[in-house]
Structure formats: structure tokens, C-alpha cells
Design an enzyme around this catalytic site. Structure first.
Site, PDB file in Angstrom:
ATOM      1  N   HIS A  23      27.817  -1.388 -18.479  1.00 19.59           N
ATOM      2  CA  HIS A  23      28.791  -1.020 -19.512  1.00 19.59           C
ATOM      3  C   HIS A  23      30.096  -0.541 -18.862  1.00 19.59           C
ATOM      4  CE1 HIS A  23      24.941   0.028 -21.918  1.00 19.59           C
ATOM      5  NE2 HIS A  23      25.455  -1.042 -22.501  1.00 19.59           N
ATOM      6  N   LYS A  47      16.979   2.186 -34.585  1.00 14.18           N
ATOM      7  CA  LYS A  47      16.700   1.560 -33.282  1.00 14.18           C
ATOM      8  C   LYS A  47      15.870   2.490 -32.390  1.00 14.18           C
ATOM      9  CE  LYS A  47      20.123  -2.050 -32.720  1.00 14.18           C
ATOM     10  NZ  LYS A  47      21.004  -2.787 -31.789  1.00 14.18           N
ATOM     11  N   ARG A  96      25.889 -10.867 -20.171  1.00 13.68           N
ATOM     12  CA  ARG A  96      25.312 -10.864 -18.822  1.00 13.68           C
ATOM     13  C   ARG A  96      24.820 -12.249 -18.449  1.00 13.68           C
ATOM     14  NH1 ARG A  96      21.600  -6.044 -20.706  1.00 13.68           N
ATOM     15  NH2 ARG A  96      21.529  -7.593 -22.327  1.00 13.68           N
ATOM     16  N   SER A 134      19.957  -1.177 -20.579  1.00 12.13           N
ATOM     17  CA  SER A 134      19.474   0.181 -20.848  1.00 12.13           C
ATOM     18  C   SER A 134      17.952   0.176 -20.974  1.00 12.13           C
ATOM     19  CB  SER A 134      20.088   0.728 -22.136  1.00 12.13           C
ATOM     20  OG  SER A 134      21.487   0.737 -22.060  1.00 12.13           O
TER      21      SER A 134
END
Ligand code: PNS
Length: 168
Positions: A23, A47, A96, A134
Site C-alpha cells: 500500500h 469484513k 499486483r 494484508s
């Protein structure tokens, strides 16, 4: 021909549970190109994030304090409503690998349908960061692996405390 935008504002939305060096790489690439970059945490507990919205905002503030044109915030509801409130013409997303593309394309096209005046801009993370997520960082630390270099040192310490010593 479209007019060049002065006072260009971009919103970089995400879960940031927690912020990773991937990030940060995206922020570093985008911040010099815009007048203001708003990094905004999705305050959506469905989430089931490990960190609260305030904690995620706090970690971002800690690691991004040297960027004068970067603001840290949080939002809920529709991203495009939030972007409009912020006066943003751009939504920034990092990509990515090709596996990110399908999900990102769907979101970008839906957002464009809802708000044709707002563009989504994709930036490629640097090669050194293209495998960091993450989710994997949390899994690796939980299983005793080494995550140094994947998240900022301050975030590594907070992760260690939260994941390895959840009650403490
Ligand atoms: O870091 P993430 O989890 O990939 O970020 C996803 C995020 C926050 C960009 C996305 O879930 C989002 O924009 N949520 C807000 C709700 C919304 O606008 N949904 C419609 C998007 S097509």
C-alpha cells in the site's frame, strides 16, 4: 478535448487491515502526481477486520505522516458517494497480479456506471511488493513466520501484539 484538472483529488480506498508496504508503495507513486490524495479506510465491520476502523486509520496516519498532501480518513456507504463528497475525480487502486484484475475491473466498471465523471486509476505495485497482501501477512505472523520488510516496523509491532497476544 477534456480539460486538464487543477486541484486534482484522488481517493485511495481499501480495507487496510493492516496497511502493508505494498500500500505504501502505491501511495508513494501516486502522491507526487496529484494535489491531494485521500487514503480512506472502509469502515465496514462485515469484513471482520482484525483491527478497528480507528486502529487502521491510526496505523496509516503513523506511517504516512511525512506526506504533506496525503490525508487519512474513513468512509462507509458507496465509494462513489464518498469520492464525490471529497471532490475527487480519481479513485486509485493498486494491482499486483493478473488475479486482481477481474475483481478490480468489476468494481471500476460498476463505479463508472454509478459515477461516469470519476475515473478509476490502477497503479502497479513495484515487483518487490507484488506478492504482499494484508491477509497473507496476518497468516504468516500467526503461524510464526517472519514478516519484516512486508509491513512498516510500527505496524509489525502492533500486529505481533494483536495476533500473538490477543488478550494482552
Ligand atoms: O482493500 P479492499 O478490501 O480490496 O477494498 C475494497 C473497497 C473498499 C475498495 C470496496 O469494497 C468498496 O469500495 N467498498 C465500498 C462499497 C461500494 O461502493 N461498493 C460498490 C463498489 S463497486
Amino acid at each position: 478535448m477534456a480539460q486538464a484538472v487543477s486541484g486534482l483529488v484522488a481517493v485511495y480506498p481499501g480495507t487496510f487491515d493492516p496497511v502493508t508496504n505494498g500500500h505504501l508503495d502505491i501511495v508513494q507513486r501516486c502522491a507526487p502526481l496529484v494535489d491531494r490524495l485521500v487514503v480512506s479506510v472502509l469502515a465496514n465491520e462485515t469484513k471482520s477486520p482484525v483491527f478497528s476502523t480507528d486502529e487502521r486509520v491510526g496505523m496509516l496516519r503513523g506511517v504516512l505522516r511525512e506526506f504533506p498532501n496525503v490525508e487519512i480518513d474513513s468512509f462507509d456507504g458507496l465509494l462513489i458517494d464518498y469520492a464525490r463528497r471529497k471532490g475527487a475525480r480519481l479513485i486509485l487502486r493498486g494491482i499486483r497480479a493478473i488475479s486482481d484484475y477481474e475483481y478490480e475491473l468489476q468494481m471500476a466498471l460498476m463505479n463508472r456506471r454509478l459515477a461516469p465523471e470519476i475515473e478509476t486509476m490502477f497503479m502497479m505495485a513495484g515487483e518487490a511488493h507484488s506478492f504482499i497482501s494484508s491477509r497473507l501477512v496476518k497468516e504468516v505472523i500467526r503461524l510464526g513466520g517472519n514478516i519484516s520488510g512486508l509491513v512498516p516496523p510500527s505496524v509489525e509491532e502492533i500486529l505481533r501484539r494483536r495476533i500473538l497476544n490477543p488478550g494482552g
